[in-house]
Design a protein around this motif. Structure first.
Motif, PDB file in Angstrom:
ATOM      1  N   GLU A  79       4.883   3.907 -19.166  1.00  0.00           N
ATOM      2  CA  GLU A  79       4.553   5.739 -18.467  1.00  0.00           C
ATOM      3  C   GLU A  79       3.439   5.579 -18.400  1.00  0.00           C
ATOM      4  N   ASN A  80       2.214   4.734 -19.141  1.00  0.00           N
ATOM      5  CA  ASN A  80       0.342   4.434 -19.389  1.00  0.00           C
ATOM      6  C   ASN A  80      -0.072   4.132 -17.917  1.00  0.00           C
ATOM      7  N   ASP A  81       0.966   3.417 -17.388  1.00  0.00           N
ATOM      8  CA  ASP A  81       1.174   2.576 -16.341  1.00  0.00           C
ATOM      9  C   ASP A  81       0.873   3.785 -15.076  1.00  0.00           C
ATOM     10  N   LEU A  82       2.166   4.690 -15.402  1.00  0.00           N
ATOM     11  CA  LEU A  82       2.485   5.607 -14.528  1.00  0.00           C
ATOM     12  C   LEU A  82       1.219   6.720 -14.015  1.00  0.00           C
ATOM     13  N   VAL A  83       1.009   6.909 -15.299  1.00  0.00           N
ATOM     14  CA  VAL A  83      -0.125   8.290 -15.219  1.00  0.00           C
ATOM     15  C   VAL A  83      -0.798   7.828 -14.631  1.00  0.00           C
ATOM     16  N   ASN A  84      -1.723   6.414 -14.057  1.00  0.00           N
ATOM     17  CA  ASN A  84      -2.835   5.762 -14.147  1.00  0.00           C
ATOM     18  C   ASN A  84      -3.160   5.760 -12.929  1.00  0.00           C
ATOM     19  N   TYR A  85      -1.653   5.380 -12.923  1.00  0.00           N
ATOM     20  CA  TYR A  85      -1.158   4.515 -10.942  1.00  0.00           C
ATOM     21  C   TYR A  85      -1.691   6.402 -10.108  1.00  0.00           C
ATOM     22  N   ILE A  86      -1.097   7.374 -10.756  1.00  0.00           N
ATOM     23  CA  ILE A  86      -1.365   8.833 -10.280  1.00  0.00           C
ATOM     24  C   ILE A  86      -2.355   8.644 -10.098  1.00  0.00           C
ATOM     25  N   CYS A  87      -3.243   9.086 -11.061  1.00  0.00           N
ATOM     26  CA  CYS A  87      -4.939   8.944 -10.285  1.00  0.00           C
ATOM     27  C   CYS A  87      -6.021   8.474  -9.470  1.00  0.00           C
ATOM     28  N   ASN A  88      -5.072   6.957  -9.841  1.00  0.00           N
ATOM     29  CA  ASN A  88      -5.716   6.896  -9.395  1.00  0.00           C
ATOM     30  C   ASN A  88      -5.050   4.648  -8.937  1.00  0.00           C
TER      31      ASN A  88
END
Length: 272
Positions: A230-239
């Motif tokens: 989840e944390n990686d997916l959130v960060n991926y969407i941001c950048n």
């Protein structure tokens, strides 16, 4: 006398019930309209229809070229009316979906499209009749504009509610209710994430087949939330570029809170 009074009362009662039944009856014509779907293969229709006339339209500041442009084009509303089903539609209940050759699929309410004096451009006047279109450089990649491009000569190009898709091949008209039934969250807390997904993601990504194909499907056969942390997916969407070189997905300028809202919405949809 009593018998006549009794008959009168029964008649009035039945008449009242009939009126109530009429009020309860669904508007079958509306239901029929809501189920209507129309698809247009632009090249084929233009080729086989003599009623559509070319005209020249000028865009003072084109949002794709970022300069004044002149196009050869046809009236988009007259184009939509080439389908006999079009006049049966309730435009306020329909969305228009633009299918581009590369899988990009922006959409907007049909009633907004109709009010905005749209045209379907078939040629950039800077090029010859044989060439018709050039290309544009976007995020370091050459993008093809042919074969068609939606333009609005009378509208403000900074209006983000209007879609200006190029590389266009097909147009689809669908009831808004189809998407609402399949994508709208049951948990009201996830409506923010749903709206963000609609505004930023659905043009490239599909959920259960609804949306673009430029990017991967996000929910079928497995939800992206099941194989990304989840944390990686959130960060991926941001950048996205911080995770992959030469990534197709642009930076959407979403903050972390907005990205979390999208991921939470995707988690709910994963159960469908």
């Amino acid at each position: 006398m009593k018998k006549s009074f009794f008959v009168l009362v029964i008649t009035a009662f039945l008449s009242c019930n009939n009126k109530q039944d009429e009020l309860r009856k669904p508007d079958f014509s509306t239901i029929k309209h809501q189920k209507l779907e129309i698809s247009y293969d632009i090249q084929s229709i233009i080729k086989n229809t003599t009623l559509l006339k070319d005209t020249l339209v000028t865009i003072e500041m084109d949002p794709v070229y970022h300069k004044k442009k002149v196009f050869q084009a046809i009236d988009a509303i007259q184009f939509l009316k080439t389908s006999k089903k079009y006049n049966q539609l309730i435009t306020s209940q329909i969305k228009i979906i633009f299918e581009c050759e590369d899988g990009y699929k922006p959409e907007m309410p049909l009633n907004l499209f109709v009010k905005s004096h749209p045209f379907i451009a078939s040629r950039d006047l800077e090029f010859s009749e044989n060439v018709k279109w050039g290309s544009i450089l976007k995020q370091g990649v050459l993008k093809k504009l042919a074969p068609f491009y939606i333009v609005y000569p009378k509208e403000n190009p900074n209006n983000t509610l209007l879609k200006w898709p190029y590389n266009l091949i097909k147009i689809h008209l669908e009831p808004i209710s189809i998407e609402n039934d399949k994508l709208y969250p049951k948990n009201k807390a996830n409506i923010v994430g749903y709206k963000l997904f609609k505004n930023y993601c659905i043009t490239c990504h599909a959920i259960n087949g609804i949306g673009g194909t430029l990017g991967p499907e996000l929910n079928h056969p497995k939800s992206v939330t099941s194989y990304w942390k989840e944390n990686d997916l959130v960060n991926y969407i941001c950048n996205p570029a911080s995770y992959r070189d030469n990534v197709k997905m642009p930076n959407l300028n979403l903050n972390k809170l907005q990205s979390k809202e999208i991921v939470t919405y995707l988690k709910e949809i994963s159960a469908r």
